[in-house]
Write an enzyme that holds these catalytic residues in place. Structure first.
Site: not given
Ligand SMILES: C[S@@+](CC[C@H](N)C(=O)[O-])C[C@H]1O[C@@H](n2cnc3c(N)ncnc32)[C@H](O)[C@@H]1O
Length: 458
Positions: A270, A320, A390
């Site tokens: 998120a 996670d 993205c």
């Molecule tokens: C592309 S961004 C998401 C952008 C968000 N959906 C928005 O519209 O603002 C991906 C996110 O996934 C998080 N992330 C990375 N690994 C993760 C995991 N194993 N579990 C949950 N979140 C994770 C990152 O920290 C990052 O904040």
């Protein structure tokens, strides 16, 4: 002004900083101490962003004007030269002003000896315009199309190649895409449903300062120079800054057909919360609750802030998504907007294209598969899962979904089928052959967001 631009370039180069984070505090300081006005700030921003975006091209041109390999020239000198090359070839600053201001900058930040070198090199650069230099330093298109496009449109060759693979088609399309990456994107707002309306935002902005988005009923496109932070609705979190592509992704997930209950939604990746805030508002309208999960605690706090005031029930957890704490099968709709290379948002991060390496994709691959597999397990049978990135890179989009549908990434015990995402973006043209959707900066004016929609079948 040029000292400030130089400092920003050094920070990006030396400390791997991001221009969009380095610049605002430097501009603030210049406003307070040197009386910078909005025009100065706009010019300084243009100098930094423009130089960074076209760095590869300017390096190739500077290399043709220096009698030794570029790696033997000190990085701060290269920064002054790139900044000078941008003024000479990429702005309307008159030649003599661009050269003399760059030499003066070199004298201040590098000393007299190196200022002489800068003077000599930039005088050579000034002998041709950009077109003339490109004809000199880029290989002919017919000989090496990718290398030609890489130099002319200032992208690393491997990125040209990956974008072209994903886009398909001939020369015109990829050239339009690469040029769109070199344009500053317009700022788009989202009026979060139930909290603000588009009409309200347009009304407050007044004539000429904003116009409706193309497809999202919540989107408002700000006119050049518009300041989102000046709007009460944005300060209060009832509206936010959000690319229209991201809005379309959240809306498509929310509107995908679903039999049975529609009460529990999950956003599994998120942070910082843009899509979660829109999903939360859409869920509220339907009487559904949103769980927003994010692995990084500081980003989870941003999600919390984005969702504060959401009109319906929600919860934010630091978790996670590859080892989720929630019960499998408990959500009706799930979004995973996974970490990716960001090759779809090159317009926003001028230095990103030169910093990314092809090997980065291998780092993301297992995480992307695992997050999608767990998202499928988190959905109930019949539930909908959206996989978003993205990035249009096929290794991060179709390849991940295809692999997970074959049971990779830990998805052995779940099965799923495609949902055609195209009808869920009504009116949006050029969505391809489906069932997934790829948006493009040059075709849609959005970031290159990808969306695959799946339904868990067992
Ligand atoms: C592309 S961004 C998401 C952008 C968000 N959906 C928005 O519209 O603002 C991906 C996110 O996934 C998080 N992330 C990375 N690994 C993760 C995991 N194993 N579990 C949950 N979140 C994770 C990152 O920290 C990052 O904040």
């Amino acid at each position: 002004m040029r000292v400030l631009a130089f400092e920003a370039l050094r920070a990006v180069d030396e400390r791997d900083a991001y221009a969009n984070l380095v610049l605002p505090p430097l501009l603030r300081k210049a406003r307070e101490q040197e009386g910078f006005d909005a025009r100065d700030a706009a010019l300084a921003t243009e100098l930094v962003y423009g130089t960074l975006r076209r760095q590869g091209t300017y390096d190739a041109i500077v290399a043709a004007c220096v009698d030794r390999p570029l790696r033997e020239v000190d990085p701060p000198v290269l920064d002054v030269l790139a900044l000078g090359a941008h003024q000479l070839l990429g702005t309307r600053i008159p030649t003599h002003a661009a050269v003399s201001a760059s030499v003066e900058l070199a004298r201040v930040v590098l000393g007299d000896g190196r200022a002489k070198f800068v003077n000599a090199v930039l005088r050579r650069v000034a002998q041709r315009d950009l077109e003339g230099w490109l004809a000199e330093v880029a290989p002919p298109y017919d000989e090496d199309p990718e290398d030609h496009l890489a130099v002319v449109h200032a992208h690393p060759r491997w990125i040209v190649s990956a974008l072209w693979d994903a886009l398909g088609g001939g020369r015109a399309g990829i050239e339009d895409l690469l040029e769109a990456d070199n344009e500053r994107p317009e700022v788009t707002l989202v009026a979060r449903p139930g909290r603000a309306t588009r009409a309200e935002l347009l009304d407050v902005l007044g004539e000429g300062a904003g116009e409706p988005g193309r497809w999202s009923p919540y989107a408002v496109r700000l006119a050049e120079g518009g300041e989102p932070g000046a709007l009460d609705a944005v300060r209060e979190g009832r509206a936010g800054v959000q690319d229209e592509g991201s809005q379309l992704v959240a809306m498509a997930l929310a509107d995908a057909p679903l039999d049975g209950p529609d009460a529990r939604w999950l956003d599994g990746c998120a942070g910082p919360g843009g899509k979660a805030a829109l999903l939360g508002a859409l869920a509220a309208r339907r009487g559904a609750a949103l769980l927003a999960a994010e692995k990084q605690p500081h980003r989870a706090r941003l999600v919390q802030r984005a969702l504060a005031g959401n009109p319906g029930p929600y919860e934010v957890v630091t978790a996670d998504g590859t080892r989720p704490p929630w019960r499998p099968g408990s959500f009706d709709r799930v979004l995973v907007d996974v970490p990716c290379s960001g090759l779809g948002a090159l317009r926003r991060r001028p230095e990103a294209r030169w910093r990314r390496r092809p090997e980065d994709l291998e780092g993301f691959a297992p995480l992307q598969r695992s997050l999608l597999a767990e998202a499928l397990k988190s959905a109930r049978v019949g539930g909908v899962v959206g996989y978003a990135t993205c990035s249009p890179h096929l290794a991060e989009t179709r390849a991940v979904v295809d692999d997970v549908l074959k049971g990779h990434g830990g998805a052995q015990e779940v099965t799923a089928e495609w949902i055609d995402a195209r009808p869920l973006m009504p009116g949006v043209p050029a969505l391809g052959d489906g069932p997934d959707v790829q948006l493009w900066p040059h075709l849609h004016g959005t970031d290159a967001m990808y969306l695959a929609l799946l339904r868990r079948t067992a």
